[in-house]
Design a protein around this motif. Structure first.
Motif, mmCIF file in Angstrom:
data_model
loop_
_atom_site.group_PDB
_atom_site.id
_atom_site.type_symbol
_atom_site.label_atom_id
_atom_site.label_comp_id
_atom_site.label_asym_id
_atom_site.label_seq_id
_atom_site.Cartn_x
_atom_site.Cartn_y
_atom_site.Cartn_z
ATOM 1 N N THR A 130 0.858 -1.177 0.000
ATOM 2 C CA THR A 130 0.000 0.000 0.000
ATOM 3 C C THR A 130 0.900 1.236 0.000
ATOM 4 O O THR A 130 1.707 1.425 0.917
ATOM 5 N N VAL A 131 0.772 2.080 -1.038
ATOM 6 C CA VAL A 131 1.610 3.268 -1.205
ATOM 7 C C VAL A 131 0.757 4.492 -0.884
ATOM 8 O O VAL A 131 -0.286 4.710 -1.508
ATOM 9 N N ILE A 132 1.197 5.273 0.094
ATOM 10 C CA ILE A 132 0.452 6.451 0.552
ATOM 11 C C ILE A 132 1.426 7.621 0.604
ATOM 12 O O ILE A 132 2.547 7.489 1.154
ATOM 13 N N ARG A 133 1.003 8.781 0.062
ATOM 14 C CA ARG A 133 1.791 10.008 0.142
ATOM 15 C C ARG A 133 1.153 10.913 1.189
ATOM 16 O O ARG A 133 -0.052 11.153 1.170
ATOM 17 N N HIS A 134 2.000 11.419 2.088
ATOM 18 C CA HIS A 134 1.485 12.217 3.187
ATOM 19 C C HIS A 134 2.425 13.404 3.412
ATOM 20 O O HIS A 134 3.654 13.275 3.342
ATOM 21 N N GLY A 135 1.844 14.552 3.693
ATOM 22 C CA GLY A 135 2.613 15.754 3.987
ATOM 23 C C GLY A 135 2.457 16.800 2.894
ATOM 24 O O GLY A 135 1.821 16.576 1.847
ATOM 25 N N GLU A 136 3.054 17.957 3.160
ATOM 26 C CA GLU A 136 3.003 19.070 2.233
ATOM 27 C C GLU A 136 4.384 19.672 2.097
ATOM 28 O O GLU A 136 5.152 19.754 3.064
ATOM 29 N N GLY A 137 4.692 20.125 0.884
ATOM 30 C CA GLY A 137 5.958 20.808 0.655
ATOM 31 C C GLY A 137 7.148 19.890 0.798
ATOM 32 O O GLY A 137 7.167 18.749 0.297
ATOM 33 N N ASP A 138 8.156 20.410 1.509
ATOM 34 C CA ASP A 138 9.379 19.623 1.691
ATOM 35 C C ASP A 138 9.202 18.458 2.645
ATOM 36 O O ASP A 138 10.042 17.560 2.683
ATOM 37 N N ASP A 139 8.135 18.479 3.443
ATOM 38 C CA ASP A 139 7.893 17.401 4.394
ATOM 39 C C ASP A 139 7.089 16.245 3.795
ATOM 40 O O ASP A 139 6.695 15.322 4.523
ATOM 41 N N THR A 140 6.844 16.289 2.517
ATOM 42 C CA THR A 140 6.066 15.215 1.889
ATOM 43 C C THR A 140 6.902 13.939 1.826
ATOM 44 O O THR A 140 8.051 13.962 1.363
ATOM 45 N N CYS A 141 6.318 12.863 2.288
ATOM 46 C CA CYS A 141 6.981 11.556 2.286
ATOM 47 C C CYS A 141 6.066 10.517 1.654
ATOM 48 O O CYS A 141 4.835 10.669 1.617
ATOM 49 N N THR A 142 6.703 9.475 1.185
ATOM 50 C CA THR A 142 5.981 8.338 0.625
ATOM 51 C C THR A 142 6.099 7.167 1.600
ATOM 52 O O THR A 142 7.210 6.792 1.996
ATOM 53 N N TYR A 143 4.950 6.601 1.955
ATOM 54 C CA TYR A 143 4.902 5.464 2.874
ATOM 55 C C TYR A 143 4.518 4.221 2.070
ATOM 56 O O TYR A 143 3.457 4.187 1.413
ATOM 57 N N VAL A 144 5.378 3.230 2.122
ATOM 58 C CA VAL A 144 5.116 1.934 1.484
ATOM 59 C C VAL A 144 4.915 0.923 2.607
ATOM 60 O O VAL A 144 5.817 0.709 3.437
ATOM 61 N N ILE A 145 3.741 0.300 2.644
ATOM 62 C CA ILE A 145 3.353 -0.554 3.771
ATOM 63 C C ILE A 145 3.028 -1.955 3.244
ATOM 64 O O ILE A 145 2.207 -2.108 2.329
#
Length: 581
Positions: A130-145
């Motif tokens: 499950t691939v989820i993108r979270h955050g805004e701007g420079d703090d945006t990260c991709t979570y692969v679960i």
């Protein structure tokens, strides 16, 4: 404003490795939705060294034999979809679980390994994360679960106050290089010069008589191995928070066996399974399945406990009874031997730790079962041996007469007994009528390695008078003198009045079952051969009748064996078909 060239370039694999974090998360809720929880998270991180998913509350205690859902979370800065997909295709993720002691061992106990691996698994390529993108701007990260099902097995070593931790590791595979075009015909490719002929100098040798020898130089050339691929990953992917989980057994069981009091040929055992909910935990258990199977036999449950909705609290005891019977061969022994029969126990249950945490446990336990019965190593064993053949002054028995059981010498318990090694199968009708002759079929097989001369007789059941009588002083009618007290030996019973009175008052018992066949004699029964004979009986009274035993006698060695496992005889009244006028 134009972007700098460094910002437009995608991140390389080395930077991808250095900026990523890998962590294993065990949620406290059994029905958690990670995607929904991550989408509603505000992104506040209170502790920089904390979990990558700080909003998820995790378990405190794990259970042995539990089917646990572990979420492997891989966090990396924002990447393009194509680049992220190519990097994930090269990522190899391994999940391992280790058990260890949180308390030092006792002084007398042997030292064990500091930790033991209880689970190891590799996330396969077909496991879609499950691939989820979270955050805004420079703090945006991709979570692969990835969701991994881990079985918390029982460790082999003995650990004091055991605990478990999960260690996920990730490695990068080298990038795939383009493959060269492989020639279709590698044996004789077109347009390629052949290798040098090392024996070309011997073509004009007259001793070869026109033979042109050839040895290709490719057969002796040394093949230089290709250089290995250089590792692209400079350092491993960093691991996140590693939590320690206490581990407890939810159920404790014990298996006990007892011999069934039945015939000697029945090797069945009574198995008692005692289940106990652990007392040191404050949770309830709902048992949905308890199954017992026997590899090499059958299991018959004797107790009915199929209530799958009942809740069992700490300290509750449950008992299940089974009758286990092995598969037998033709000679009455277990088909798989004495050490190949395995009893397999399967238990499925659900532990109610809280309203949101309801883990499932699955227990599979295997143990060998020994069905050997020391009383019967074979179907017929000679319990006693006549001493007439060993005594020097004993008279040889008449070959036409059978040895009498009352004249046999009693042997000690530690005397080794010889086996007649003859199998008898006795079958008869289930019900007989009073006054009618019925027959038992006797099927004998000589399983020894020598010729046997056998005789079979029926020993009738004797009713013994166990009534005790009071002893009176012996007074002879012929001599009136009394025995002096200084005599060392007691006086013999010589009063004929007492003997006469005892014989006159003796009860006369009527026979209930008569055997009409005196004996069965076999002249010579060769090894491996069989013989069939009939025993005729006559029932004189109703009810359950029986004989004492069937005695098998070896006429050559005077060895005897008594068969007491015989068919039951139920005698009923004869029906009267006459009609009154």
């Amino acid at each position: 404003m134009t972007e700098s060239p460094a910002e437009t370039l995608p991140r390389g694999s080395a930077e991808f490795v250095e900026s990523s974090v890998l962590e294993a998360v065990v949620p406290a809720s059994s029905d958690i939705d990670i995607e929904d929880e991550l989408s509603s998270w505000d992104g506040v991180i209170e502790d920089d060294n904390g979990s990558v998913l700080p909003f998820v509350s995790q378990r405190q205690v794990l259970l042995l034999d539990e089917l646990l859902s572990v979420y492997v979370v891989f966090r990396t800065p924002l990447l393009e979809d194509d680049i992220l997909k190519s990097y994930l295709a090269r990522l190899v993720v391994i999940v391992e679980a280790f058990a260890f002691s949180t308390a030092p061992p006792l002084e007398n106990e042997p030292k064990t390994a500091p930790k033991e691996i209880i689970y190891s698994g590799v996330i396969k390529d077909d496991d879609e994360p499950t691939v989820i993108r979270h955050g805004e701007g420079d703090d945006t990260c991709t979570y692969v679960i990835w969701k991994v099902e881990v079985f918390i097995s029982r460790p082999q070593g003995r650990f004091h106050r055991p605990a478990v931790y999960f260690q996920p590791t990730a490695t990068f595979k080298p990038a795939e290089r383009p493959k060269k075009n492989v020639l279709e015909d590698e044996y004789l490719p077109s347009g390629v010069p052949t290798a040098l002929n090392l024996l070309q100098a011997f073509e004009n040798d007259p001793a070869l008589a026109g033979i042109h020898p050839r040895l290709s130089a490719m057969r002796i050339n040394k093949v230089t191995p290709s250089a290995p691929f250089a590792r692209e990953m400079v350092r491993p992917i960093r691991n996140g928070q590693r939590l320690l989980f206490r581990v407890l057994p939810p159920l404790i069981w014990r298996m006990r066996y007892s011999r069934v009091q039945t015939s000697l040929s029945d090797l069945s055992l009574m198995a008692s399974l005692d289940l106990e909910v652990a007392q040191f935990a404050a949770y309830h258990v709902k048992i949905s399945k308890v199954a017992l199977t026997l590899h090499g036999g059958q299991v018959k449950p004797l107790s009915d406990r199929e209530n799958t909705t009942a809740l069992h609290g700490p300290g509750d005891h449950l008992t299940y009874l089974y009758k286990i019977t092995p598969d037998l061969t033709s000679d009455g022994k277990p088909a798989l031997g004495n050490k190949e029969c395995f009893l397999i126990l399967n238990i499925e249950a659900q532990v109610l730790i809280s309203t949101d945490c309801r883990p499932n446990i699955a227990i599979e336990w295997k143990t060998p079962v020994d069905f050997t019965n020391e009383q019967i190593s074979s179907l017929i064993r000679a319990p006693q041996t006549l001493s007439g053949s060993t005594a020097p002054n004993s008279k040889a028995p008449n070959p036409d007469s059978l040895p009498v059981h009352d004249t046999q010498s009693q042997q000690d318990n530690n005397t080794s007994h010889n086996d007649i090694n003859v199998t008898l199968t006795v079958s008869g009708p289930p019900r007989v009528r009073v006054g009618e002759i019925f027959t038992w079929d006797v099927f004998m097989v000589n399983r020894s390695d020598k010729i046997r001369k056998l005789a079979v007789i029926v020993i009738s059941k004797r009713k013994r008078d166990y009534e005790s009588h009071q002893s009176h002083p012996s007074i002879s009618s012929t001599s009136g003198h009394a025995t002096e007290k200084k005599d060392l030996l007691a006086a013999a019973v010589i009063d004929e009045n007492i003997i006469y009175a005892k014989q006159k008052s003796a009860r006369t018992e009527t026979a209930e079952l008569i055997c009409l066949t005196t004996d069965i004699r076999l002249g010579q029964l060769s090894p491996g051969s069989c013989y069939t004979a009939d025993l005729k009986f006559l029932a004189l009274s109703t009810g359950a009748l029986s004989v004492e035993s069937i005695r098998v006698i070896d006429l050559a060695t005077n060895e005897t064996a008594d068969i007491r496992d015989l068919p039951s005889i139920v005698a009923v009244e004869k029906e009267d078909n006459s009609q009154s006028i």
